[in-house]
Design a protein around this motif. Structure first.
Motif, PDB file in Angstrom:
ATOM      1  N   LEU A  20      43.129  42.701  33.054  1.00 46.15           N
ATOM      2  CA  LEU A  20      44.370  42.992  33.084  1.00 46.15           C
ATOM      3  C   LEU A  20      45.440  42.152  34.179  1.00 46.15           C
ATOM      4  CD1 LEU A  20      44.678  46.647  32.269  1.00 46.15           C
ATOM      5  CD2 LEU A  20      45.179  44.738  30.644  1.00 46.15           C
ATOM      6  N   LEU A  21      44.633  41.865  35.201  1.00 48.20           N
ATOM      7  CA  LEU A  21      45.559  41.240  36.515  1.00 48.20           C
ATOM      8  C   LEU A  21      45.403  39.652  36.304  1.00 48.20           C
ATOM      9  CD1 LEU A  21      44.320  43.357  39.170  1.00 48.20           C
ATOM     10  CD2 LEU A  21      46.711  43.145  38.370  1.00 48.20           C
ATOM     11  N   ASP A  22      44.597  39.148  35.360  1.00 51.66           N
ATOM     12  CA  ASP A  22      44.599  37.761  35.165  1.00 51.66           C
ATOM     13  C   ASP A  22      45.971  37.089  34.751  1.00 51.66           C
ATOM     14  OD1 ASP A  22      43.119  35.079  35.214  1.00 51.66           O
ATOM     15  OD2 ASP A  22      42.876  35.345  33.035  1.00 51.66           O
ATOM     16  N   SER A  23      46.494  36.159  35.265  1.00 54.53           N
ATOM     17  CA  SER A  23      47.575  35.402  35.054  1.00 54.53           C
ATOM     18  C   SER A  23      48.676  36.248  34.991  1.00 54.53           C
ATOM     19  CB  SER A  23      47.663  34.864  33.720  1.00 54.53           C
ATOM     20  OG  SER A  23      46.480  33.865  33.441  1.00 54.53           O
ATOM     21  N   HIS A  24      48.965  37.517  35.768  1.00 53.52           N
ATOM     22  CA  HIS A  24      49.927  38.470  35.925  1.00 53.52           C
ATOM     23  C   HIS A  24      50.905  37.836  36.570  1.00 53.52           C
ATOM     24  CE1 HIS A  24      52.229  42.054  37.162  1.00 53.52           C
ATOM     25  NE2 HIS A  24      51.389  42.670  36.054  1.00 53.52           N
ATOM     26  N   PRO A  25      52.388  38.135  36.157  1.00 51.33           N
ATOM     27  CA  PRO A  25      53.354  37.059  36.688  1.00 51.33           C
ATOM     28  C   PRO A  25      53.783  37.703  38.080  1.00 51.33           C
ATOM     29  CG  PRO A  25      54.143  38.724  35.074  1.00 51.33           C
ATOM     30  CD  PRO A  25      52.704  38.680  35.020  1.00 51.33           C
ATOM     31  N   MET A  55      35.016  36.559  31.140  1.00 53.03           N
ATOM     32  CA  MET A  55      35.320  36.576  32.589  1.00 53.03           C
ATOM     33  C   MET A  55      36.374  35.658  32.757  1.00 53.03           C
ATOM     34  SD  MET A  55      32.891  36.409  35.829  1.00 53.03           S
ATOM     35  CE  MET A  55      31.877  37.752  35.494  1.00 53.03           C
ATOM     36  N   PRO A  56      37.355  36.035  33.392  1.00 56.39           N
ATOM     37  CA  PRO A  56      38.484  35.091  33.883  1.00 56.39           C
ATOM     38  C   PRO A  56      37.931  33.762  34.713  1.00 56.39           C
ATOM     39  CG  PRO A  56      39.370  37.091  34.044  1.00 56.39           C
ATOM     40  CD  PRO A  56      37.920  37.187  33.790  1.00 56.39           C
ATOM     41  N   GLU A  57      38.168  32.725  34.547  1.00 56.84           N
ATOM     42  CA  GLU A  57      37.615  31.814  35.404  1.00 56.84           C
ATOM     43  C   GLU A  57      38.172  31.814  36.967  1.00 56.84           C
ATOM     44  OE1 GLU A  57      35.650  29.195  34.844  1.00 56.84           O
ATOM     45  OE2 GLU A  57      35.099  29.769  32.792  1.00 56.84           O
ATOM     46  N   ALA A  58      39.219  32.389  37.370  1.00 59.88           N
ATOM     47  CA  ALA A  58      39.784  32.611  38.513  1.00 59.88           C
ATOM     48  C   ALA A  58      39.177  33.428  39.416  1.00 59.88           C
ATOM     49  CB  ALA A  58      41.407  32.981  38.403  1.00 59.88           C
ATOM     50  N   VAL A  59      38.312  34.244  38.794  1.00 59.79           N
ATOM     51  CA  VAL A  59      37.494  35.356  39.654  1.00 59.79           C
ATOM     52  C   VAL A  59      36.072  35.121  39.804  1.00 59.79           C
ATOM     53  CG1 VAL A  59      39.168  37.319  38.851  1.00 59.79           C
ATOM     54  CG2 VAL A  59      36.842  36.829  37.711  1.00 59.79           C
ATOM     55  N   LYS A  60      35.508  33.981  39.227  1.00 58.12           N
ATOM     56  CA  LYS A  60      34.076  33.642  39.051  1.00 58.12           C
ATOM     57  C   LYS A  60      33.526  33.270  40.576  1.00 58.12           C
ATOM     58  CE  LYS A  60      33.592  32.254  34.445  1.00 58.12           C
ATOM     59  NZ  LYS A  60      33.232  31.435  33.254  1.00 58.12           N
ATOM     60  N   ASP A  61      34.246  32.673  41.199  1.00 53.55           N
ATOM     61  CA  ASP A  61      33.987  32.124  42.633  1.00 53.55           C
ATOM     62  C   ASP A  61      34.332  33.171  43.891  1.00 53.55           C
ATOM     63  OD1 ASP A  61      32.364  29.851  41.621  1.00 53.55           O
ATOM     64  OD2 ASP A  61      34.402  28.709  41.661  1.00 53.55           O
ATOM     65  N   ILE A  62      35.132  34.065  43.504  1.00 52.00           N
ATOM     66  CA  ILE A  62      35.453  34.884  44.711  1.00 52.00           C
ATOM     67  C   ILE A  62      34.339  35.636  45.388  1.00 52.00           C
ATOM     68  CG2 ILE A  62      36.729  37.217  45.168  1.00 52.00           C
ATOM     69  CD1 ILE A  62      38.938  36.460  43.066  1.00 52.00           C
ATOM     70  N   ILE A  63      34.177  35.757  46.525  1.00 49.72           N
ATOM     71  CA  ILE A  63      33.042  36.533  47.140  1.00 49.72           C
ATOM     72  C   ILE A  63      33.472  37.723  47.345  1.00 49.72           C
ATOM     73  CG2 ILE A  63      31.526  36.566  49.051  1.00 49.72           C
ATOM     74  CD1 ILE A  63      31.178  34.034  47.499  1.00 49.72           C
ATOM     75  N   VAL A  64      32.609  38.518  46.706  1.00 50.15           N
ATOM     76  CA  VAL A  64      32.611  40.117  46.872  1.00 50.15           C
ATOM     77  C   VAL A  64      32.649  40.470  48.016  1.00 50.15           C
ATOM     78  CG1 VAL A  64      31.796  42.398  45.813  1.00 50.15           C
ATOM     79  CG2 VAL A  64      31.840  40.467  44.295  1.00 50.15           C
TER      80      VAL A  64
END
Length: 349
Positions: A20-25, A55-64
Motif C-alpha cells: 500500500l505504501l509503494d508509490s504513495h504520494p 514485491m515492489p522493486e523499491a524495497v528489495k534492497d532495503i536492509i532489514v
C-alpha cells in the motif's frame, strides 16, 4: 514527503503495508524492521512473499533492521506497526517516545488516551494525543485502528447510528483465513470445514464497536448506549470478511431511507481527499446474491465496505438486516493504519 517505516515488515500485514505504501504520494518508505532472524538481510532475502501482487522493486534492497528505536533511521517520522500483540505492548511504547506509531496491533486498543480510530467514524478521538504525550512524556504517540471485523461493521453502522435510534445489534461473521496470518489456520482444520470460534474476536467486536460509536468528552470515552452481540466464525475464504448484521431500531423506518443514508455516506477523509480514502466508504449492491468476498472485497481499492441484501426483518418489529463484505487485510488492517496516518499527517504533523 514524510519518511515512514514498517515494524513486522516480513509478516502478512507487514507485506500489505509495503504494497500500500509503494508509490504513495505523501509517504516514502525508507525503513523496514523485523525480528533478529531477518535483521541485517536484504528485504528480498529475508522475506517469503505471500501477496498476489509482486514485491515492489523499491524495497528489495532495503536492509532489514532490528525492531528497536535505536536501529531505526532517525529521519523516519511515522512507523506502521504490525508486530504480534504480545510484543507490541513494549515495542510500540519504546517507539512512541520519538515516533508517531500507527498501530494495527491490539495491545493498546481501548487504553486511556490512546485513540482507537476509524477516520470516517470518530476522527475527534485524535484529541487524546496531547494527554497521551503529557502523561508519558513522549515526543511521539500511538494511534490504533480496530479489529478487522469491527472496522467493516462499524463503517456500515455509522450512518445508521447518526440518523436512527438504535436499540440493539447482532452480528454473525464469516471471517477469512488471512486474518489469522499465513500459518494461523492449518489447512486440515479449515478445508471442507468451518471453525465456529476465533479467540477473543467476539469480545473485541462488542467492546470496540461501542467504543468507536461512543462519545469522547475530552477526558474519556462514553460507549454507545445500545447493546451489541457478536458470533465469529472462520471460513475457507482467503481474503474478505463477510458479516450478517441484524439491527433493532426504536422506531419504524423506511428501508429506502436507510439505503440512501448508507450509499451517500461520506465523512472527513472524503472531504479532505485523503489518498487512501474511498470515494464511497459504503457500496450498496441491489443484486440478491451480493456481496460476495471474491467479487466485492476489492471495492474502493479494498478500502470500501460493500453492503447487500438490505431489507426489513419481518420477524422483529422495527428491525433491518443486511450482509456486508470488507477486505480484512486492507480496510481491516494495513489500509486502516495508512488512512489513520494520512489523517494525522493532514491534521497534526
Amino acid at each position: 514527503m514524510v519518511k515512514v517505516g514498517v515494524l513486522g515488515a516480513t509478516g502478512m500485514v507487514g507485506q500489505r503495508f509495503i504494497q500500500l505504501l509503494d508509490s504513495h504520494p505523501d509517504f516514502e518508505l525508507t525503513a523496514l524492521a523485523a525480528s533478529s532472524r531477518s535483521a541485517g538481510k536484504r528485504y528480498e532475502d529475508a522475506t517469503t512473499w505471500y501477496l498476489n501482487e509482486e514485491m515492489p522493486e523499491a524495497v528489495k534492497d532495503i536492509i532489514v533492521c532490528d525492531t528497536t528505536p535505536e536501529a531505526m533511521d532517525n529521519d523516519v517520522d511515522i512507523v506502521f506497526s504490525s508486530v504480534p500483540t504480545e510484543l507490541a505492548a513494549k515495542i510500540e511504547k519504546d517507539f512512541a517516545k520519538d515516533y508517531v506509531v500507527a498501530s494495527n496491533a491490539s495491545a493498546h486498543r481501548m487504553k486511556k488516551n490512546i485513540p482507537l480510530v476509524i477516520p470516517e467514524v470518530n476522527p475527534e478521538y485524535l484529541d487524546m494525543i496531547d494527554a497521551q504525550q503529557k502523561e508519558n512524556n513522549w515526543d511521539g504517540f500511538i494511534v490504533t485502528n480496530p479489529n478487522c471485523s469491527t472496522i467493516a461493521l462499524t463503517l456500515t453502522l455509522k450512518p445508521i447510528v447518526d440518523n436512527f435510534n438504535v436499540k440493539g445489534i447482532r452480528v454473525s461473521t464469516m471471517q477469512a483465513i488471512s486474518g489469522a496470518g499465513y500459518n494461523g489456520v492449518p489447512s486440515m482444520a479449515i478445508l471442507d470445514n468451518l471453525v465456529p470460534y476465533i479467540g477473543s474476536e467476539e469480545e473485541k467486536m462488542e467492546s470496540e464497536t461501542l467504543h468507536l460509536l461512543g462519545n469522547y468528552d475530552g477526558e474519556e470515552v462514553k460507549p454507545a448506549d445500545f447493546v451489541l452481540s457478536a458470533s465469529c466464525h472462520r471460513v475457507p475464504v482467503i481474503d474478505g470478511h463477510t458479516e450478517a448484521v441484524f439491527i433493532e431500531l426504536e422506531d419504524d423506518f423506511d428501508i429506502e431511507d436507510v439505503e440512501d443514508k448508507m450509499k451517500n455516506f461520506k465523512a472527513l477523509p472524503q472531504e479532505l481527499g485523503l489518498y487512501s480514502a474511498p470515494e464511497n466508504p459504503i457500496v450498496v449492491k441491489k443484486e440478491n446474491d451480493r456481496p460476495q468476498p471474491r467479487m466485492d472485497r476489492n471495492a474502493g481499492n479494498g478500502m470500501a465496505v460493500t453492503v447487500g441484501r438490505l431489507r426489513k426483518d419481518q420477524a422483529f418489529d422495527n428491525s433491518l438486516k443486511y450482509v456486508l463484505v470488507g477486505h480484512n487485510t486492507i480496510r481491516g488492517a494495513a489500509g486502516a493504519s495508512v488512512l489513520n496516518a494520512e489523517l494525522i499527517n493532514d491534521k497534526i504533523l
